[in-house]
Scaffold this motif. Structure first.
Motif, PDB file in Angstrom:
ATOM      1  N   SER A 133       0.819  -1.212   0.000  1.00 11.09           N
ATOM      2  CA  SER A 133       0.000   0.000   0.000  1.00 11.09           C
ATOM      3  C   SER A 133       0.850   1.257   0.000  1.00 11.09           C
ATOM      4  N   HIS A 134       2.167   1.115  -0.154  1.00  9.40           N
ATOM      5  CA  HIS A 134       3.069   2.263  -0.096  1.00  9.40           C
ATOM      6  C   HIS A 134       3.422   2.744  -1.496  1.00  9.40           C
ATOM      7  N   LEU A 135       3.097   3.980  -1.762  1.00 13.35           N
ATOM      8  CA  LEU A 135       3.473   4.620  -3.012  1.00 13.35           C
ATOM      9  C   LEU A 135       4.933   5.026  -2.924  1.00 13.35           C
ATOM     10  N   LEU A 136       5.745   4.479  -3.812  1.00  8.91           N
ATOM     11  CA  LEU A 136       7.165   4.789  -3.815  1.00  8.91           C
ATOM     12  C   LEU A 136       7.486   5.985  -4.695  1.00  8.91           C
ATOM     13  N   LEU A 137       6.763   6.125  -5.811  1.00  4.80           N
ATOM     14  CA  LEU A 137       7.012   7.253  -6.704  1.00  4.80           C
ATOM     15  C   LEU A 137       5.869   7.397  -7.699  1.00  4.80           C
ATOM     16  N   SER A 138       5.550   8.645  -8.017  1.00  7.03           N
ATOM     17  CA  SER A 138       4.533   8.930  -9.024  1.00  7.03           C
ATOM     18  C   SER A 138       4.970  10.107  -9.871  1.00  7.03           C
ATOM     19  N   ASN A 139       4.871   9.928 -11.181  1.00  8.04           N
ATOM     20  CA  ASN A 139       5.072  11.033 -12.116  1.00  8.04           C
ATOM     21  C   ASN A 139       3.869  11.036 -13.054  1.00  8.04           C
ATOM     22  N   GLN A 140       2.971  11.987 -12.851  1.00  3.66           N
ATOM     23  CA  GLN A 140       1.709  12.028 -13.596  1.00  3.66           C
ATOM     24  C   GLN A 140       0.948  10.708 -13.396  1.00  3.66           C
ATOM     25  N   GLY A 141       1.052  10.151 -12.195  1.00  2.00           N
ATOM     26  CA  GLY A 141       0.577   8.802 -11.946  1.00  2.00           C
ATOM     27  C   GLY A 141      -0.922   8.604 -11.986  1.00  2.00           C
ATOM     28  N   THR A 142      -1.705   9.615 -11.648  1.00  2.00           N
ATOM     29  CA  THR A 142      -3.162   9.450 -11.627  1.00  2.00           C
ATOM     30  C   THR A 142      -3.830  10.089 -12.839  1.00  2.00           C
ATOM     31  N   THR A 143      -3.036  10.508 -13.812  1.00  2.00           N
ATOM     32  CA  THR A 143      -3.564  11.141 -15.022  1.00  2.00           C
ATOM     33  C   THR A 143      -3.793  10.106 -16.106  1.00  2.00           C
ATOM     34  N   PRO A 144      -5.008   9.961 -16.620  1.00  2.00           N
ATOM     35  CA  PRO A 144      -5.257   9.016 -17.713  1.00  2.00           C
ATOM     36  C   PRO A 144      -4.509   9.459 -18.969  1.00  2.00           C
ATOM     37  N   VAL A 145      -3.780   8.555 -19.567  1.00  2.00           N
ATOM     38  CA  VAL A 145      -3.016   8.846 -20.779  1.00  2.00           C
ATOM     39  C   VAL A 145      -3.214   7.699 -21.764  1.00  2.00           C
ATOM     40  N   PRO A 146      -2.990   7.933 -23.064  1.00  2.00           N
ATOM     41  CA  PRO A 146      -3.092   6.833 -24.025  1.00  2.00           C
ATOM     42  C   PRO A 146      -2.188   5.687 -23.598  1.00  2.00           C
ATOM     43  N   ALA A 147      -2.757   4.513 -23.414  1.00  2.00           N
ATOM     44  CA  ALA A 147      -2.017   3.404 -22.806  1.00  2.00           C
ATOM     45  C   ALA A 147      -1.972   2.155 -23.673  1.00  2.00           C
ATOM     46  N   ALA A 148      -2.477   2.259 -24.917  1.00  3.42           N
ATOM     47  CA  ALA A 148      -2.418   1.144 -25.861  1.00  3.42           C
ATOM     48  C   ALA A 148      -2.972  -0.136 -25.221  1.00  3.42           C
ATOM     49  N   SER A 149      -2.222  -1.234 -25.298  1.00  2.00           N
ATOM     50  CA  SER A 149      -2.742  -2.534 -24.861  1.00  2.00           C
ATOM     51  C   SER A 149      -2.759  -2.734 -23.357  1.00  2.00           C
ATOM     52  N   ILE A 150      -2.381  -1.739 -22.577  1.00  4.57           N
ATOM     53  CA  ILE A 150      -2.646  -1.820 -21.138  1.00  4.57           C
ATOM     54  C   ILE A 150      -4.154  -1.907 -20.924  1.00  4.57           C
ATOM     55  N   THR A 151      -4.912  -1.448 -21.924  1.00  2.00           N
ATOM     56  CA  THR A 151      -6.370  -1.611 -21.916  1.00  2.00           C
ATOM     57  C   THR A 151      -6.753  -3.071 -21.686  1.00  2.00           C
ATOM     58  N   LYS A 152      -5.951  -4.000 -22.194  1.00  2.00           N
ATOM     59  CA  LYS A 152      -6.274  -5.422 -22.062  1.00  2.00           C
ATOM     60  C   LYS A 152      -6.236  -5.888 -20.606  1.00  2.00           C
ATOM     61  N   VAL A 153      -5.530  -5.160 -19.737  1.00  2.00           N
ATOM     62  CA  VAL A 153      -5.556  -5.491 -18.310  1.00  2.00           C
ATOM     63  C   VAL A 153      -6.971  -5.264 -17.775  1.00  2.00           C
ATOM     64  N   ALA A 154      -7.602  -4.176 -18.214  1.00  2.84           N
ATOM     65  CA  ALA A 154      -8.978  -3.899 -17.797  1.00  2.84           C
ATOM     66  C   ALA A 154      -9.928  -4.957 -18.337  1.00  2.84           C
ATOM     67  N   THR A 155      -9.763  -5.322 -19.595  1.00  5.94           N
ATOM     68  CA  THR A 155     -10.628  -6.350 -20.178  1.00  5.94           C
ATOM     69  C   THR A 155     -10.441  -7.687 -19.466  1.00  5.94           C
ATOM     70  N   SER A 156      -9.189  -8.024 -19.148  1.00  8.86           N
ATOM     71  CA  SER A 156      -8.903  -9.274 -18.437  1.00  8.86           C
ATOM     72  C   SER A 156      -9.564  -9.286 -17.064  1.00  8.86           C
ATOM     73  N   LEU A 157      -9.428  -8.188 -16.342  1.00  8.50           N
ATOM     74  CA  LEU A 157     -10.017  -8.093 -15.004  1.00  8.50           C
ATOM     75  C   LEU A 157     -11.537  -8.179 -15.076  1.00  8.50           C
ATOM     76  N   ALA A 158     -12.139  -7.472 -16.023  1.00  9.47           N
ATOM     77  CA  ALA A 158     -13.596  -7.505 -16.169  1.00  9.47           C
ATOM     78  C   ALA A 158     -14.078  -8.916 -16.504  1.00  9.47           C
ATOM     79  N   ALA A 159     -13.321  -9.625 -17.337  1.00  5.27           N
ATOM     80  CA  ALA A 159     -13.693 -11.001 -17.686  1.00  5.27           C
ATOM     81  C   ALA A 159     -13.655 -11.898 -16.454  1.00  5.27           C
ATOM     82  N   LEU A 160     -12.634 -11.732 -15.625  1.00  9.54           N
ATOM     83  CA  LEU A 160     -12.506 -12.561 -14.425  1.00  9.54           C
ATOM     84  C   LEU A 160     -13.527 -12.184 -13.357  1.00  9.54           C
TER      85      LEU A 160
END
Length: 432
Positions: free
Chosen positions: A75-102
Motif C-alpha cells: 500500500s506504499h506509493l514509492l514514486l509517481s510522475n503524472q501517476g493518476t492522469t489518464p493517458v493513451p495506454a495502448a494494450s494496457i487496456t487489455k488489463v482492464a478487459t482481463s479483469l472484467a472477464a474474471l
C-alpha cells in the motif's frame, strides 16, 4: 476508498522478506485499506533512478510531463510522475478487459460452440443446413475446426446439402467478420480445399488428427438460427485462464475485443474493472476492449491497481498473475520476444505509433513485489522499450535482485493440465 494491496502480493512480500505467510487476508485488507493520498514512502533510490530516466528522455526531446510512472510496494506509493492522469495506454487496456472477464466468469469457464442441423443424416448426407452457434470462444483456430469436422465424420456425415449458417458470437482465427469466419470453417471441414498454409498447420498438429473431407454444397450465411434444430455436438473453448494468458502474451486485439463485446461492451468493462480495483472510472477511459486508438486512456495508478486486483481475486484459487500475463524469462514468445526485463517480472506491454507502455510486477529483495506502470509518449518505440527495460533493471539492482521469484511464476498444476480438442468435444446426436 482505494484498496491497492492484494493477498498474493502480501503473501509474496512476506515470503521474500522471510516472514510467516499464514495470515487472514481480510484482516490485512482491513488494516491497509486507505484513502487518497496513499501512504507515501520516501524512497530516494526510486527518486534518483527515475529522475535520471526522465532526464535521459528529456535529452531526446520527450517532455517529462508526458511520461506517466507509478511505483508501489503493497500500500506504499514509492514514486509517481503524472501517476493518476489518464493517458493513451495502448494494450494496457487489455488489463482492464482481463479483469472484467474474471469478474464475470470463473477462471475455469469454457465458452460453448454448438453445432446443430436442420435435417437428418441419410446415406452420409446431412439433408439440410449445418448451424454453428457461437458462444464467445475467442480462440477458435484451425485445430478446433478440424476437430469439429472429424466429429461430423464420426456421425457419418460426408456431405451437407444445405448451407452453413453462423449465428451468435463466433470468431475463427481472429477474423472478427462472421462471414469470413464461416468461410474458414467451411474450408477447414474439407481438406480437398486446403491451401499450403492450412496443410503446414495441420503438419504441426498431433499425429492422431486426421483430415476431414466434408463437402458443403450451399453457402455461408449469418443471422438467426432456424427455430427447429437437431443438436449434434458441443465444442468447449480452453478455460478462461488459458485464454487470457494467450491474449496477453500475444496482445491479441480481436480476442480482447470479442471478450469485451461478450461482457456487454466497453462501458461494462470500465464499470467492472474500476469496481474490482477500487479506482475511479475517470482513470480508465476506453473506447474499445483492445487498446487500439489514442482515445483508450488509463492512468499508471489504475494499471497497477488492476494488476493487484487480478492477483487478489485469483490468489484463493492458487493462481498468480503469471498465469494471466507474460513472465520474463518464462514466456519467451509474443510481446517479450525481444525484451530484456529482469527475470520473473510479470508484465503487460502496450504499443501504438506514439505510445510505448509497460505495466506489471517487479520482484525485489528490499521492496518485495513492486507494482509498476511506465507509459511513454514518443515516436522512437524501440528506444522507449529499451529504456523501460533499463529502468526496471536499475531499480531491481538497487533494491536487490537476489530474490525468490517463484512467488510470481505460473502455477505448476496449470502448466501440466492439457485440454485437447477431443477432450473439449461432446457429441450429442447418435450416429446417423
Amino acid at each position: 476508498m482505494l484498496d491497492l494491496i492484494s493477498a498474493g502480493l502480501v503473501s509474496g512480500w512476506l515470503k521474500l522478506a522471510g516472514l510467516p505467510t499464514s495470515f487472514d487476508p481480510s484482516e490485512i485488507f482491513a488494516q491497509t485499506t486507505i484513502q487518497s493520498p496513499f501512504w507515501q514512502a520516501s524512497d530516494r533510490t526510486a527518486e534518483k533512478v527515475v529522475s535520471d530516466y526522465l532526464k535521459l528522455l528529456s535529452s531526446k526531446g520527450l517532455k517529462p510531463t508526458e511520461q506517466g510512472i507509478w511505483l508501489q510496494s503493497g500500500s506504499h506509493l514509492l514514486l509517481s510522475n503524472q501517476g493518476t492522469t489518464p493517458v493513451p495506454a495502448a494494450s494496457i487496456t487489455k488489463v482492464a478487459t482481463s479483469l472484467a472477464a474474471l469478474q464475470t466468469w470463473s477462471a475455469d469457464h469454457q465458452f460453448e460452440t454448438l453445432i446443430s442441423s436442420t435435417g437428418a443424416i441419410e446415406n452420409g448426407t446431412l439433408q439440410g443446413d449445418l448451424i454453428v452457434q457461437g458462444g464467445g470462444d475467442p480462440l477458435f483456430l484451425w485445430e478446433d475446426a478440424i476437430a469439429v469436422g472429424n466429429a461430423l465424420r464420426q456421425l457419418g456425415i460426408t456431405r451437407i446439402s444445405g448451407n452453413l449458417i453462423v449465428t451468435g458470437s463466433f470468431m475463427m482465427s481472429f477474423r472478427d467478420d462472421a462471414v469470413k469466419s464461416g468461410e474458414l470453417l467451411k474450408k477447414a471441414f474439407n481438406s480437398k480445399t486446403w491451401d499450403e498454409d492450412i496443410r503446414d498447420e495441420f503438419g504441426e498438429m498431433p499425429k492422431e488428427m486426421i483430415r476431414p473431407a466434408i463437402e458443403i454444397k450451399g453457402k455461408v450465411q449469418t443471422g438467426s438460427a432456424p427455430p427447429k434444430q437437431i443438436l449434434l455436438m458441443k465444442y468447449r473453448s480452453l478455460p478462461l485462464v488459458h485464454l487470457i494468458k494467450y491474449l496477453n502474451v500475444h496482445s491479441q486485439n480481436e480476442m480482447s475485443q470479442l471478450l469485451a463485446n461478450n461482457l456487454g461492451g466497453v462501458n461494462a468493462v470500465i464499470q467492472k474493472a474500476s469496481t474490482a480495483a477500487n479506482i475511479s472510472p475517470d482513470e480508465v477511459r476506453l473506447i474499445n476492449g483492445s487498446g487500439l486508438g489514442m482515445e483508450n486512456q488509463v492512468s499508471p495508478h489504475a494499471a497497477c491497481a488492476m494488476f493487484a486486483a487480478i492477483d487478489r481475486i485469483m490468489h484463493p484459487l492458487n493462481l498468480s498473475i503469471a498465469d494471466f500475463f507474460p513472465a520474463s524469462s518464462i514466456d519467451r514468445e509474443g510481446t517479450l520476444e525481444d525484451r530484456s526485463m529482469p527475470a520473473r517480472s510479470v508484465v503487460k506491454t502496450g504499443t501504438l505509433n506514439q505510445v510505448s507502455a509497460l505495466a506489471g510486477v517487479l520482484p525485489t529483495r528490499d521492496r518485495g513485489l513492486v507494482c509498476f506502470a511506465i507509459i511513454n509518449r514518443g515516436t522512437d518505440i524501440l528506444e522507449l522499450r529499451h529504456q523501460q527495460d533499463v529502468l526496471l533493471q536499475a531499480l531491481q539492482k538497487e533494491w536487490g535482485a537476489d530474490v525468490d521469484a517463484s512467488v510470481v511464476q505460473p502455477s505448476e498444476w496449470l502448466k501440466q493440465t492439457r485440454f485437447t480438442p477431443e477432450q473439449r468435444l461432446e457429441i450429442i446426436a447418435n450416429r446417423g
